[in-house]
Design a protein around this motif. Structure first.
Motif, mmCIF file in Angstrom:
data_model
loop_
_atom_site.group_PDB
_atom_site.id
_atom_site.type_symbol
_atom_site.label_atom_id
_atom_site.label_comp_id
_atom_site.label_asym_id
_atom_site.label_seq_id
_atom_site.Cartn_x
_atom_site.Cartn_y
_atom_site.Cartn_z
ATOM 1 N N VAL A 114 0.856 -1.184 0.000
ATOM 2 C CA VAL A 114 0.000 0.000 0.000
ATOM 3 C C VAL A 114 0.895 1.238 0.000
ATOM 4 O O VAL A 114 1.803 1.358 0.832
ATOM 5 C CB VAL A 114 -0.930 0.031 1.227
ATOM 6 N N SER A 115 0.659 2.132 -0.942
ATOM 7 C CA SER A 115 1.468 3.345 -1.048
ATOM 8 C C SER A 115 1.068 4.350 0.023
ATOM 9 O O SER A 115 0.073 4.176 0.737
ATOM 10 C CB SER A 115 1.302 3.967 -2.439
ATOM 11 N N ASP A 116 1.854 5.425 0.127
ATOM 12 C CA ASP A 116 1.541 6.494 1.081
ATOM 13 C C ASP A 116 0.201 7.149 0.770
ATOM 14 O O ASP A 116 -0.450 7.714 1.650
ATOM 15 C CB ASP A 116 2.650 7.553 1.064
ATOM 16 N N LYS A 117 -0.224 7.084 -0.495
ATOM 17 C CA LYS A 117 -1.494 7.668 -0.911
ATOM 18 C C LYS A 117 -2.660 6.693 -0.758
ATOM 19 O O LYS A 117 -3.791 7.021 -1.118
ATOM 20 C CB LYS A 117 -1.402 8.129 -2.365
ATOM 21 N N GLY A 118 -2.362 5.513 -0.245
ATOM 22 C CA GLY A 118 -3.412 4.542 -0.037
ATOM 23 C C GLY A 118 -3.672 3.638 -1.231
ATOM 24 O O GLY A 118 -4.599 2.826 -1.194
ATOM 25 N N GLU A 119 -2.866 3.737 -2.293
ATOM 26 C CA GLU A 119 -3.040 2.880 -3.459
ATOM 27 C C GLU A 119 -2.552 1.470 -3.138
ATOM 28 O O GLU A 119 -1.490 1.293 -2.532
ATOM 29 C CB GLU A 119 -2.268 3.427 -4.655
ATOM 30 N N VAL A 120 -3.322 0.492 -3.533
ATOM 31 C CA VAL A 120 -2.963 -0.899 -3.287
ATOM 32 C C VAL A 120 -2.278 -1.474 -4.532
ATOM 33 O O VAL A 120 -2.874 -1.488 -5.617
ATOM 34 C CB VAL A 120 -4.199 -1.741 -2.943
ATOM 35 N N TYR A 121 -1.046 -1.928 -4.368
ATOM 36 C CA TYR A 121 -0.297 -2.548 -5.467
ATOM 37 C C TYR A 121 -0.336 -4.058 -5.270
ATOM 38 O O TYR A 121 0.380 -4.612 -4.422
ATOM 39 C CB TYR A 121 1.142 -2.032 -5.500
ATOM 40 N N LEU A 122 -1.220 -4.694 -6.040
ATOM 41 C CA LEU A 122 -1.401 -6.131 -5.913
ATOM 42 C C LEU A 122 -0.112 -6.896 -6.226
ATOM 43 O O LEU A 122 0.567 -6.598 -7.220
ATOM 44 C CB LEU A 122 -2.504 -6.602 -6.852
ATOM 45 N N MET A 123 0.219 -7.846 -5.368
ATOM 46 C CA MET A 123 1.338 -8.771 -5.562
ATOM 47 C C MET A 123 2.698 -8.082 -5.620
ATOM 48 O O MET A 123 3.685 -8.686 -6.046
ATOM 49 C CB MET A 123 1.125 -9.604 -6.838
ATOM 50 N N PHE A 124 2.782 -6.860 -5.171
ATOM 51 C CA PHE A 124 4.039 -6.098 -5.217
ATOM 52 C C PHE A 124 5.111 -6.791 -4.382
ATOM 53 O O PHE A 124 6.240 -7.020 -4.859
ATOM 54 C CB PHE A 124 3.795 -4.673 -4.703
ATOM 55 N N ASN A 125 4.793 -7.100 -3.134
ATOM 56 C CA ASN A 125 5.778 -7.743 -2.258
ATOM 57 C C ASN A 125 6.135 -9.141 -2.751
ATOM 58 O O ASN A 125 7.285 -9.585 -2.608
ATOM 59 C CB ASN A 125 5.243 -7.818 -0.829
#
Length: 274
Positions: A114-125
């Motif tokens: 989850v970015s600082d802006k609250g955006e969810v990046y699926l499968m990033f980790n």
């Protein structure tokens, strides 16, 4: 315009304002998921370009195109058991829009970021972990100096891409996720290895120079020996020629032969009566 018409118009404008202020638009390269009032995620993906009300429930937005994952300051081991001093890598991946719901609902929350802006990046980790493991595995096929060669970088990138793609296929995720770019930004061998290689190259250069000097000296020595041999042969030839001329002169009576005893110590006087 009568009072009722004005009221209806005002009501319509107000409703539009409320509607637009309570809506979320799914942008290009994004997919949305609706969360209802009971906090349950709805399965249908909200497509780019759609407006979706948030007066009741909520809308989650997920980027699905060209998501970049950076791996910084890694120190993978090479085949000669030397840890690289620095290794930096960037991966770019994309998500199949129709797989967003399954990935978000069924996969572990730790796989996402989850970015600082609250955006969810699926499968990033998850991609970050795959990239890290693939990099360490790929680098292990090279020596510390071999991996730093310019033509090795493209090979390393291809190997990392192949390793990650194979893992996605093994996990049944190859239709949901795809690696679109692999960029090795920096490969720096251990400084001690570089220093040793530099010294070795310098020593080899100096040895080659000394070998050249030895070869030159040997050639010069052979040349001088040849000259000395030729000189002795020339003296012998001249002596032989002189004896030949003397013998010829004696035969022709031009030279008087005098026999001198071996142990004679007196003086010989030759008088020419001619």
């Amino acid at each position: 315009m009568n009072i009722i018409s004005k009221f209806l118009c005002t009501l319509a404008v107000g409703a539009m304002l409320v509607f637009t202020s309570g809506c979320t638009r799914v942008g290009t390269g994004e997919v949305g998921l609706r969360v209802d009032a009971s906090k349950q995620v709805q399965g249908a993906e909200l497509q780019p370009g759609t407006f979706n009300q948030e007066l009741i429930g909520d809308v989650l937005i997920f980027p699905v195109r060209d998501i970049q994952v950076d791996l910084e300051n890694k120190t993978p081991m090479t085949s000669d058991n030397s840890a690289l001093e620095d290794f930096d890598l960037s991966l770019v991946y994309s998500i199949n829009p129709s797989s967003v719901s399954d990935l978000f609902i069924k996969k572990s929350k730790t796989f996402h970021a989850v970015s600082d802006k609250g955006e969810v990046y699926l499968m990033f980790n998850y991609i970050h972990t795959l990239g890290n493991n693939a990099a360490y595995k790929a680098i292990a096929d090279y020596t510390a100096l071999g991996v730093a060669k310019s033509d090795s970088r493209n090979e390393v990138e291809r190997k990392i891409h192949q390793i990650i793609t194979a893992k996605l296929h093994e996990e049944g995720l190859d239709t949901a996720l795809s690696i679109t770019a692999v960029n090795v930004r920096n490969i720096k061998p251990n400084s001690a290895i570089l220093a040793a290689a530099t010294n070795a190259i310098k020593a080899q250069s100096e040895l080659a120079q000394k070998n050249t000097e030895i070869q030159i000296a040997e050639a010069e020595s052979k040349r001088m020996q040849a000259l000395a041999n030729n000189s002795k042969q020339s003296v012998d030839y001249m002596n032989a020629q002189a004896k030949l001329l003397i013998a010829q002169g004696i035969r022709e009576g031009k030279v008087r032969a005098i026999v001198v005893p071996f142990d004679f110590k007196g003086q010989v006087v030759v008088q020419d009566n001619n």
